[in-house]
Write an enzyme that holds these catalytic residues in place. Sequence first.
Site, PDB file in Angstrom:
ATOM      1  N   ASP A  92      -9.310   1.138 -11.054  1.00 21.65           N
ATOM      2  CA  ASP A  92      -7.851   1.179 -11.104  1.00 21.65           C
ATOM      3  C   ASP A  92      -7.420   2.410 -10.329  1.00 21.65           C
ATOM      4  OD1 ASP A  92      -5.184   1.599 -11.747  1.00 21.65           O
ATOM      5  OD2 ASP A  92      -5.450   1.260 -13.894  1.00 21.65           O
ATOM      6  N   SER A 139       4.881   0.890   4.935  1.00 20.57           N
ATOM      7  CA  SER A 139       5.612  -0.376   5.014  1.00 20.57           C
ATOM      8  C   SER A 139       6.857  -0.160   5.861  1.00 20.57           C
ATOM      9  CB  SER A 139       6.028  -0.826   3.605  1.00 20.57           C
ATOM     10  OG  SER A 139       6.966  -1.895   3.637  1.00 20.57           O
ATOM     11  N   TYR A 180      10.552   0.407  -4.496  1.00 23.83           N
ATOM     12  CA  TYR A 180       9.403   0.145  -3.628  1.00 23.83           C
ATOM     13  C   TYR A 180       9.534   0.960  -2.344  1.00 23.83           C
ATOM     14  CZ  TYR A 180       6.219  -2.444  -0.549  1.00 23.83           C
ATOM     15  OH  TYR A 180       5.228  -2.784   0.342  1.00 23.83           O
ATOM     16  N   LYS A 193       7.077   4.010  -0.606  1.00 19.81           N
ATOM     17  CA  LYS A 193       6.509   3.961   0.741  1.00 19.81           C
ATOM     18  C   LYS A 193       7.008   5.118   1.611  1.00 19.81           C
ATOM     19  CE  LYS A 193       3.905   0.452  -0.040  1.00 19.81           C
ATOM     20  NZ  LYS A 193       2.431   0.597  -0.063  1.00 19.81           N
TER      21      LYS A 193
END
Length: 259
Positions: A62, A142, A155, A159
């Site tokens: 993990d 991203s 999100y 990034k």
Amino acid sequence: MNINGKVALVTGASQGIGRAIALRLARDGADIAIVDVKEEKMQAVAAEIREIGRKATTFKADVTKRDEVYAAVEHAEKELGGFDIIVNNAGIAQVEAILDVTPEEVEKIFQVNVQGVLWGIQAAAKKFKARGQKGKIINAASIAGHDGFPLLGIYSATKFAVRALTQASARELASSGITVNAYSPGVVGTDMWVEIDRRMAEITGAKIGENYEKFVGGIALGRAQTPEDVASFVSYLAGPDSDYMTGQAPLIDGGLVYR
């Protein structure tokens, strides 16, 4: 790209972009450590790599757990006889309006997308230094790390943070011969985008597929990205032709976001 005899570790490598990266680096000549939480899928990717003719090992970890990431690097070195490249690819998406996101949601995505990359940078850099060698660290950014998109705000924040970590660690590690770069994909036809589209439809009332098609419609090259498109660029970052490049997070998105 020739990386014959190198050892590369790829997180989140059991499917999607991570799988494509692992397979591409194997075709380029590297032996691969596959790190993920999905045991059965990891074994399937390892079998594909061995069919290519390269060594493969798997390690269940993990990435939010610092000790497990360090253990994965140790495992890769022990099982494959070296350590040269890490691709901190593991990540999750989240679709939620800024006004509705919860503390638990923020904590979870930052743990995976930011802390997971940080632990990978730490573990790899310390291993490179212990081995007295240069190395390559490659992180998953991203287009959302270059533009903030509606319903993808948190999100996007993770990034943008990956780009910051990439720049800062590149500056800190350059004197040791360690390069740190990132790749910034766009709309990739993977399970992650299926879930993004489903959740956007749920929030906006659009039909399933409409938001995905809207994003794809904005791509200059006229098609959605494939995992292999991303893997081709990561191959460049992993190979010798990018030796003079560090601290960068180039867009590889078919012409959707421009910088």
